[in-house]
Design a protein around this motif. Sequence first.
Motif, mmCIF file in Angstrom:
data_model
loop_
_atom_site.group_PDB
_atom_site.id
_atom_site.type_symbol
_atom_site.label_atom_id
_atom_site.label_comp_id
_atom_site.label_asym_id
_atom_site.label_seq_id
_atom_site.Cartn_x
_atom_site.Cartn_y
_atom_site.Cartn_z
ATOM 1 N N MET A 184 0.799 -1.235 0.000
ATOM 2 C CA MET A 184 0.000 0.000 0.000
ATOM 3 C C MET A 184 0.833 1.287 0.000
ATOM 4 S SD MET A 184 -3.489 -0.364 0.458
ATOM 5 C CE MET A 184 -3.901 -1.161 2.002
ATOM 6 N N PRO A 185 1.780 1.458 0.946
ATOM 7 C CA PRO A 185 2.526 2.727 1.019
ATOM 8 C C PRO A 185 3.458 2.964 -0.164
ATOM 9 C CG PRO A 185 2.943 1.351 2.976
ATOM 10 C CD PRO A 185 2.164 0.528 2.025
ATOM 11 N N PHE A 186 3.712 1.899 -0.949
ATOM 12 C CA PHE A 186 4.669 2.030 -2.062
ATOM 13 C C PHE A 186 3.999 2.234 -3.409
ATOM 14 C CE2 PHE A 186 6.461 -0.831 1.184
ATOM 15 C CZ PHE A 186 7.568 -0.085 1.549
ATOM 16 N N HIS A 187 2.682 2.123 -3.470
ATOM 17 C CA HIS A 187 2.004 2.215 -4.762
ATOM 18 C C HIS A 187 2.130 3.617 -5.359
ATOM 19 C CE1 HIS A 187 -1.816 2.420 -7.323
ATOM 20 N NE2 HIS A 187 -0.954 1.652 -7.961
ATOM 21 N N PRO A 188 2.726 3.736 -6.550
ATOM 22 C CA PRO A 188 2.930 5.055 -7.157
ATOM 23 C C PRO A 188 1.623 5.789 -7.434
ATOM 24 C CG PRO A 188 4.255 3.391 -8.275
ATOM 25 C CD PRO A 188 3.311 2.664 -7.378
ATOM 26 N N GLY A 189 0.530 5.048 -7.580
ATOM 27 C CA GLY A 189 -0.774 5.665 -7.836
ATOM 28 C C GLY A 189 -1.525 6.024 -6.569
ATOM 29 N N GLY A 190 -0.944 5.737 -5.410
ATOM 30 C CA GLY A 190 -1.556 6.110 -4.134
ATOM 31 C C GLY A 190 -2.444 5.015 -3.552
ATOM 32 N N GLU A 191 -2.693 5.123 -2.252
ATOM 33 C CA GLU A 191 -3.466 4.102 -1.545
ATOM 34 C C GLU A 191 -4.942 4.038 -1.963
ATOM 35 O OE1 GLU A 191 -2.767 3.796 2.645
ATOM 36 O OE2 GLU A 191 -0.604 4.096 2.441
ATOM 37 N N PRO A 192 -5.630 5.181 -2.089
ATOM 38 C CA PRO A 192 -7.048 5.100 -2.464
ATOM 39 C C PRO A 192 -7.262 4.406 -3.809
ATOM 40 C CG PRO A 192 -6.531 7.288 -1.654
ATOM 41 C CD PRO A 192 -5.228 6.561 -1.813
ATOM 42 N N GLU A 193 -6.377 4.695 -4.767
ATOM 43 C CA GLU A 193 -6.486 4.043 -6.071
ATOM 44 C C GLU A 193 -6.290 2.536 -5.930
ATOM 45 O OE1 GLU A 193 -8.044 5.914 -8.255
ATOM 46 O OE2 GLU A 193 -6.541 5.884 -9.834
ATOM 47 N N LEU A 194 -5.247 2.153 -5.217
ATOM 48 C CA LEU A 194 -4.956 0.729 -5.027
ATOM 49 C C LEU A 194 -6.128 0.015 -4.354
ATOM 50 C CD1 LEU A 194 -2.956 -1.610 -5.245
ATOM 51 C CD2 LEU A 194 -1.918 -0.833 -3.119
ATOM 52 N N LEU A 195 -6.749 0.687 -3.401
ATOM 53 C CA LEU A 195 -7.847 0.078 -2.640
ATOM 54 C C LEU A 195 -9.102 -0.162 -3.470
ATOM 55 C CD1 LEU A 195 -7.583 1.725 0.880
ATOM 56 C CD2 LEU A 195 -7.450 -0.714 0.336
ATOM 57 N N ARG A 196 -9.133 0.410 -4.664
ATOM 58 C CA ARG A 196 -10.299 0.162 -5.526
ATOM 59 C C ARG A 196 -10.384 -1.307 -5.927
ATOM 60 N NH1 ARG A 196 -9.970 4.289 -10.255
ATOM 61 N NH2 ARG A 196 -11.790 3.160 -10.974
ATOM 62 N N CYS A 197 -9.252 -2.014 -5.888
ATOM 63 C CA CYS A 197 -9.291 -3.436 -6.252
ATOM 64 C C CYS A 197 -9.367 -4.338 -5.019
ATOM 65 C CB CYS A 197 -8.106 -3.797 -7.133
ATOM 66 S SG CYS A 197 -6.519 -3.807 -6.298
ATOM 67 N N ALA A 198 -9.459 -3.747 -3.817
ATOM 68 C CA ALA A 198 -9.472 -4.549 -2.583
ATOM 69 C C ALA A 198 -10.806 -5.262 -2.384
ATOM 70 C CB ALA A 198 -9.181 -3.657 -1.376
ATOM 71 N N GLY A 199 -10.737 -6.519 -2.002
ATOM 72 C CA GLY A 199 -11.943 -7.289 -1.733
ATOM 73 C C GLY A 199 -12.630 -7.770 -2.988
#
Length: 90
Positions: free
Chosen positions: A39-54
């Motif tokens: 999460m903290p390393f994603h260049p697109g940011g955490e909120p963007e990454l979390l769109r694929c969570a779950g």
Amino acid sequence: PNTPYLRVTPSMLKRMTGRKGKDAWTVLGGRVYNITPYMPFHPGGEPELLRCAGRDGTKLFGEIHPWVNYEGMLASCLVGIYVPEEAAAA
Ligand code: HEM
């Protein structure tokens, strides 16, 4: 030889949203990854990454950056394989 991968079903996956104290998991190419440590390393940011969570993030990921080598990057985050609900008990 036969690595005993954890079999993750849709009902297990949908709880792993990164919220309510749970880790964030996603599916990419049929494999399940715990993306919390990334999460903290994603260049697109955490909120963007979390769109694929779950959920299965394969399509979303492919629409945004198909060139990214997630298999290499997330190798140590591999949780298991994604299977249909019935297959877990089999
Ligand atoms: C950028 C990895 C999921 C949105 C990147 C980059 C990497 C990466 C390595 C840099 C790519 C480059 O510069 O060529 C990952 C991994 C993911 C993931 C491993 C899955 C586990 C997502 C998701 C979204 C997303 C689900 C959006 C819904 C973005 C965006 C950028 C980006 C918008 C561009 C950031 C910028 O250049 O400012 N991601 N990503 N990523 N990612 Fe992801």
